[in-house]
Design a protein around this motif. Structure first.
Motif, mmCIF file in Angstrom:
data_model
loop_
_atom_site.group_PDB
_atom_site.id
_atom_site.type_symbol
_atom_site.label_atom_id
_atom_site.label_comp_id
_atom_site.label_asym_id
_atom_site.label_seq_id
_atom_site.Cartn_x
_atom_site.Cartn_y
_atom_site.Cartn_z
ATOM 1 N N VAL A 132 20.775 81.600 60.266
ATOM 2 C CA VAL A 132 21.386 80.658 61.026
ATOM 3 C C VAL A 132 22.959 80.552 60.414
ATOM 4 O O VAL A 132 23.350 81.033 59.592
ATOM 5 N N ALA A 133 23.628 80.290 61.521
ATOM 6 C CA ALA A 133 25.162 80.133 61.270
ATOM 7 C C ALA A 133 25.496 78.550 60.869
ATOM 8 O O ALA A 133 26.638 78.636 60.424
ATOM 9 N N GLY A 134 24.529 77.736 61.179
ATOM 10 C CA GLY A 134 25.033 76.439 60.845
ATOM 11 C C GLY A 134 23.613 75.514 61.035
ATOM 12 O O GLY A 134 22.567 75.875 61.741
ATOM 13 N N VAL A 135 23.558 74.296 60.374
ATOM 14 C CA VAL A 135 22.402 73.359 60.532
ATOM 15 C C VAL A 135 23.178 72.183 60.918
ATOM 16 O O VAL A 135 24.128 71.721 60.509
ATOM 17 N N HIS A 136 22.589 71.469 62.255
ATOM 18 C CA HIS A 136 22.955 70.393 62.840
ATOM 19 C C HIS A 136 21.937 69.203 62.808
ATOM 20 O O HIS A 136 20.761 69.563 63.317
ATOM 21 N N ALA A 151 19.996 70.987 53.562
ATOM 22 C CA ALA A 151 19.453 72.494 53.883
ATOM 23 C C ALA A 151 20.796 73.308 54.035
ATOM 24 O O ALA A 151 20.694 74.582 53.481
ATOM 25 N N ALA A 152 21.776 72.937 54.619
ATOM 26 C CA ALA A 152 22.981 73.855 54.794
ATOM 27 C C ALA A 152 23.533 74.310 53.531
ATOM 28 O O ALA A 152 24.031 75.257 53.232
ATOM 29 N N ARG A 153 23.456 73.275 52.530
ATOM 30 C CA ARG A 153 24.155 73.577 51.083
ATOM 31 C C ARG A 153 23.342 74.788 50.583
ATOM 32 O O ARG A 153 23.813 75.657 50.067
ATOM 33 N N PRO A 207 27.738 75.920 57.060
ATOM 34 C CA PRO A 207 28.119 74.447 57.511
ATOM 35 C C PRO A 207 27.001 73.646 58.209
ATOM 36 O O PRO A 207 26.128 74.242 58.446
ATOM 37 N N PHE A 208 27.333 72.402 58.063
ATOM 38 C CA PHE A 208 26.405 71.396 58.707
ATOM 39 C C PHE A 208 27.320 70.433 59.320
ATOM 40 O O PHE A 208 28.372 70.121 59.099
ATOM 41 N N GLY A 209 26.478 69.851 60.457
ATOM 42 C CA GLY A 209 27.127 68.830 61.233
ATOM 43 C C GLY A 209 26.241 67.874 61.713
ATOM 44 O O GLY A 209 24.995 68.025 61.523
ATOM 45 N N PHE A 210 26.749 66.696 62.483
ATOM 46 C CA PHE A 210 25.653 65.840 62.796
ATOM 47 C C PHE A 210 26.163 64.908 64.163
ATOM 48 O O PHE A 210 27.282 64.867 64.224
#
Length: 317
Positions: A82-86, A100-102, A107-110
């Motif tokens: 995956v490229a990121g977790v949102h 999870a992203a760490r 990267p992560f976002g929300f």
């Protein structure tokens, strides 16, 4: 974008969260959706059109702390990249996405929608936002609430499917038809609407479409006001039926939010506004036409999801 985006949401599917369904379907159509994880099961209600397409992709995480759910997410993700977790929602889904992203080193976002922002202590929300690669606010009120706690965000409103919801000939020769749609919860203001309806001196029919924990309370309020023949609690509906509900109505009433017509929570003023509309049927067409032009220009679903897709793909590239 390498690997796509893993999305963490709350219960899925939920009938009230059409915005989430629409945006997940759009990300899937772009090939940007790697996986969908839910922190709890859905509400078990009838499914909106298109929902079945995603159900096979959704994995419900076992209960536990956000850290434990993140560990389960990684286990279920397996070798998928995956490229990121949102996270969809600022509370638990965002926390699980961050953990999870760490661990994945991505990267992560929300995304923040409304009440979810108030489920997180302001210092925690601000810190989470500063660590995030992006924070999406769905409206100006949410963006302002985030700004007050020092959490930067980007405003990207949800869209409306203007192909599914299309204007139809106005119903003629019948009493004023009022429609309200939403979950039967306190914040939607349906008690105020019923109180306002009891003050009306004109012939009318009101349908309230939705379900929720305040149904029995609303039914008692309707009976106490002597409105059983005029007000119908129509139960839940999906987007397969809602276009017809809207087309049958002269006026759609949204008593949960402040608008240019009436202040929130004021049944007397709301009743006056409805009486005024009843006396001016020429306004129905004009307001409806102007409202649709506004929606098509700023909130058309395809445009909104296109903007969201571009933003997320840049963030998680």
């Amino acid at each position: 974008m390498r690997g796509g985006i893993a999305v963490v949401t709350s219960g899925f599917p939920r009938r009230s969260e059409t915005f989430l369904l629409n945006e997940l379907l759009a990300l899937d159509a772009r090939g940007a959706l790697a996986a969908v994880f839910a922190t709890k099961p859905g509400d078990g209600g009838s499914l909106h059109p298109g929902c079945r397409r995603l159900l096979r992709r959704v994995e419900v995480l076992p209960g536990g702390s956000p850290s434990a759910q993140a560990a389960s997410l990684l286990e279920r993700l397996g070798a998928r990249r995956v490229a990121g977790v949102h996270g969809y929602f600022a509370h638990r889904p965002a926390a699980v996405a961050a953990h999870a992203a760490r661990r994945l080193g991505v990267p992560f976002g929300f995304s923040v929608h409304a009440r979810d922002a108030r489920k997180v202590a302001p210092p925690v929300l601000a810190a989470r936002a500063r660590r995030a690669a992006c924070v999406i606010a769905c409206n100006r009120d949410v963006a302002a609430e985030l700004a007050r706690v020092g959490a930067p965000s980007r405003l990207l409103p949800h869209g409306v499917d203007t192909h599914r919801f299309r204007p139809r000939p106005e119903p003629r020769g019948v009493p004023l038809r009022l429609l309200a749609v939403g979950r039967l919860v306190e914040k939607k203001g349906f008690e105020t609407l019923i109180e306002a309806a009891a003050r009306l001196t004109i012939p009318f029919q009101l349908r309230i479409v939705g379900e929720g924990p305040r149904r029995a309370r609303l039914a008692r309020a309707i009976a106490a006001a002597g409105l059983a023949e005029r007000v119908t609690l129509a139960g839940p509906s999906t987007h397969a039926d809602l276009p017809t509900e809207y087309a049958r109505a002269h006026v759609v009433v949204v008593p949960s939010v402040p608008g240019i017509l009436v202040p929130p929570g004021d049944a007397q003023v709301l009743a006056g506004a409805l009486e005024l509309l009843a006396r001016r049927p020429d306004w129905w067409e004009r307001l409806g036409r102007q409202g649709r032009v506004h929606v098509e220009g700023r909130f058309e679903l395809a445009r909104c999801t296109e903007r969201l897709g571009r933003v997320l793909e840049r963030v998680y590239a």
